[in-house]
Design an enzyme around this catalytic site. Sequence first.
Site, short mmCIF file in Angstrom:
data_model
loop_
_atom_site.label_atom_id
_atom_site.label_comp_id
_atom_site.label_asym_id
_atom_site.label_seq_id
_atom_site.Cartn_x
_atom_site.Cartn_y
_atom_site.Cartn_z
N LYS A 1 0.83 -1.21 0.00
CA LYS A 1 0.00 0.00 0.00
C LYS A 1 0.86 1.26 0.00
CE LYS A 1 -4.27 -1.63 2.07
NZ LYS A 1 -5.24 -1.53 3.15
N CYS B 1 -15.38 -23.07 28.04
CA CYS B 1 -16.41 -24.12 28.08
C CYS B 1 -17.62 -23.75 27.24
CB CYS B 1 -16.83 -24.41 29.53
SG CYS B 1 -15.52 -25.27 30.42
N CYS C 1 0.06 9.57 29.06
CA CYS C 1 0.58 10.92 28.82
C CYS C 1 0.85 11.69 30.10
CB CYS C 1 -0.33 11.71 27.90
SG CYS C 1 -1.89 12.23 28.60
#
Lengths: 630, 531
Positions: free
Chosen positions: A80, A181, A443
Amino acid sequence: MASSKKRDRFNAQSLGMPLNDKVKEARVLMVGAGGIGCELLKNLVLAGFGEVHIVDLDTIDLSNLNRQFLFRHEHIKKSKALVAKEAAHKFNPNVKLEAHHANIKDSQFNVDWFKTFTMVFNALDNLEARRHANKMCLAADVPLIESGTTGFNGQVQVIKKGITACYDCTPKETPKSFPVCTIRSTPSQPIHCIVWAKSYLLSEIFGASEDESPEVDNSEDSENAKEIEKLRQEAQALKQIRESMGTEPFPQLLFDKVFKDDVIRLRSMEDMWKTRRPPEPLDYSATAQLDSREAVEKTLKDGQRVWDLQENISVFKDSLERLNKRMSEMKATSKGDAAEPTITFDKDDDDTLDFVTAGANLRSIVFGIETKSRFDIKQMAGNIIPAIATTNAIVAGLCVLQSYKVLRGEFTSTKEVFLSPFAPERLLASGRPREPNPDCPVCSVAQTRLLVDMSRATLKDLVEDFLQLELGYGEDLTVNHGNDLLYDPDENENLARKLSELGIKGDSFLTVVDDTERNPRVNLVLNVQEKTGLEGKPIKSLDIAGKQTRDEMPTPASPIPRRKTSVPQSNGHTNGNGTSSSIAGKKRSADEALNGDTPDSKRSKIVSNGAEDGVIVLDDTDGAILIDDD
Amino acid sequence: MTEVITDPTPPILHGPSDKEKKYDRQLRLWAASGQQALEDAHILLINSGSGTVGVETLKNLVLPGIGKFTIADENTVGQADLGVNFFLDEDCLGKLRSECCVRLLQELNPDVQGNWFPKNKNETIEQLFDGTMQFTMILYTAPITRARMELVLKYGQQRNVPVISIHSAGFYSYFHINLPGNFPIVDTHPDSTATTDLRLLTPWKELSHFAASLTDNIQSLSAHEHGHIPYVALLLHYLAKWKEEHGTLPSTYKEKTAFRSRVASGARTDTPEGGEENFDEAVAAVLKTISSPGLPSSVREVFDYTPNKMESTASFWIIADAIKQFYNKHNTLPLPGSVPDMKAQSTVYVQLQNIYKAKARQDAAEVLKTVRSHPRGKDINSAEVESFCKNAAFIKLIRGSKSSEASPTNIKVLAEREFENDANAPMMAMPLSLFPIYLSLSATTFYPTSDASDIIGTIKNVFPDAASTPRVVEAAEEVARANGGELHNISALTGGMVAQEVIKIITKQYIPIDNTCIFDGITSRTQVLRI
């Protein structure tokens, strides 16, 4: 060049010379060359951005062509990044384009490399890469324009360290997982059978079965431990059958195993079926009259219709044969290679999709669950996110508009924009950027790059010399490397070992947590940079200078800010323009025009915080992204 | 773009499966029916000015596979075009802009047919409207001559063809949808959480019986059974009890919260999890499902409307009338019949689904019977009736545009309303109107390079206070500064929004805007107004 000047006419006119020059000088990084990326690259090139780097690891697929307009049918399977670069270059030869067919997480794309860009555009389709680019941009302190689309919805936000919220300031949704399960013994919904066919059946037969699927929760408690042990034995038996792949009886062996013998075993556990409908085994030989080749072809073309039992069995056999053939071809060509070839589920790979569709439906029939069409199963198994050209065009356009504000350094007047296609009164909802979340684990931390002489630096050098002596940390601190604990006061046996022996390399990220009770520092993220032949101490900070006093002192000064308690976010008023002071008759400059929204935003300039205040939550939230496009 | 193309004629995709794959990501939004509508459509673009916004719109229609498009444009390609239009390259200089754009647009999708006009000097764009060509929709961009604009609008009215005008200059743009007649939509794609209609306050016999059979001996059920009673049955059970005790069903908020606590108290706590998921679901569903929905205003609008003679023969209005009769008789719309996912044993859940489906079929059959009794009702497809019944609560009518609406008087009224709102905007923390942008742009529809005083002069014709309204002056100056030039980025974004609305109208899915969208690229904001 006269012609290029003329070409630039409209941009220069509307942007004004100062901004237009900034655009031409800008060197930007675009991560992802998919739906948003193609649109964005076109806009960047025509806006005249000086230099654009494109990173994408993906190759082009047929299903991209309904929106990724830089790509054509003949480009399928090509990179790409490379094709996009070639296609876009022609439209503005003055723009320098560079393409990297690579993963943004590769080590070549380190913090220093990120630092070379004016800004970064995220045009990604997955949470992991988004988080990575977010982290790198914060570490490099480069502004990031983050965007995403899903169907008619989309959003754009500007991330600037310390000024606006980062990608991880809001927790993201976790992907759904199912107890093992439910998947293996007691399915009750179509999705359970689809996950079974994709993550168990297909991967046991054609995959590297030790890969554990995130969709299946294998954690056990005492209650289901026995059942899980049984399931392990079942899977073992399946591996035996895998050995006979390519032989004539293989399809029937496999079919009888998973749709008859396993079902009979399950059914024999009577306790389980007291209140549930017991599963009904299927008989392969009873449906020996398989569909003709033509009939199977016809069925395969009809992916929107729900297939019946007979059709599902035929498709099961047919797709199994196709996968078998592929596998034996792969084995033939990979001769000598140590690794066994594998086939993994890909929503756009017909062979695996047909196999999963038939497998899931047959299991649904066994358990009396509604069966689904291949079209629907593709969406459920492939986590398909609808994607169209229009939404990407809108979002990419908004990204470039935000980039103008970023170029002018006006971070507080950027907009966080959501497409609101179903609110007919507006189409777009734009609001002020959010402030950083003081509790954000990504941040609201302090960061520094660390020069490390790998040949001699030990953990002791890091903890005692650098952190405690130089930065003034006290005794109570923890050092983590990803999820691994490197050091805490009780875990100090590694102190004498070299960092290189502890798995630390150039561009590793270490997190230092201050565990002092009184007035602790925010977390410190260290980005390791290899430096051979470092003089003096083997560890040096690139960003923090000076020797600091230790915590025992009454008012310890620290280059690493102290944590603050979180304050609720003020919402302010969205979007008001305030009053305009433009005087009639005076010609407005581009500068003023671009500032059209600022009278009010100047007043409410957000006090820069980020690193200065933050409480750290160490839980590593993980989750699925809501907004996506590839 | 031609350079990257290694094979000038890309292979047409073979078989339905390849096409399905190419369009997979959009089929999930508008399905095969929407795709077919797109493929049957023919769009005409009348292009002018710097010519980008129209071409960007077409790009977003060619990619998803519109059937045909035609570009009408008299301009030839100059240097400035290359800087703003992606679908032109150096080789195009001096050539017909329409032809070059068609060629490059068509490369995007070999399934699409492109054409351009005029092809030679003897032809004029006006000839396109002589009736030999059929268009599904017409787009025109400003600037345009008044005569041509009027011709297009008249053609649209007469031929029942929607017309969209688009104007992009500098940081501003707007587009205006002109629907020739009323536009009803059945498939509005409401949010899936909004469509749950369980009729818990008015259960029918089969539903009540089934729920009762599941909850008869609720106390003596095994842990597994108790934890798997579907919440629909739980709520019906507790509603019946509530009615026994109170004589009425819970209706006020207070009663509903009390009822909710009552339901919650029924959960068993001796389970390993200390609660039961089905009870949690029941508690969460109380406020949403224990209420009579009433008739949504958009449906009321459809019921109240009297279709004109031509409209009344359309299947939409025949079915709408049948549904109205159903509503008047039963005081409720036909049941949509879908059941959300819930904790239950799969056999029980399937039975429950069947009960709702059977009732939905029964309702649809009643509506169909009414439809069939209509003189023109015998040819209406029963699938259309069924789908209408399923979506009955979400049907929507968009009124057609009338030329009187854009009259100077109406614009004046609208301007006064918008500026009055603006006066209160700071107090209400509301964003300011973008109407000045519309006024300024539309003042340059015929004269793209007007200066600010000309623009204000034109606006004064409809809004006398223009010169003393700072925001109008500001917008006029910004439009004058752009001097008719487009910014690629603004036009690309606008082209995305226009194409989105075109797709909604062609597929008759989702609700298109009504009818004008104004975009301000300086503040990244839009406003939708009916003009």
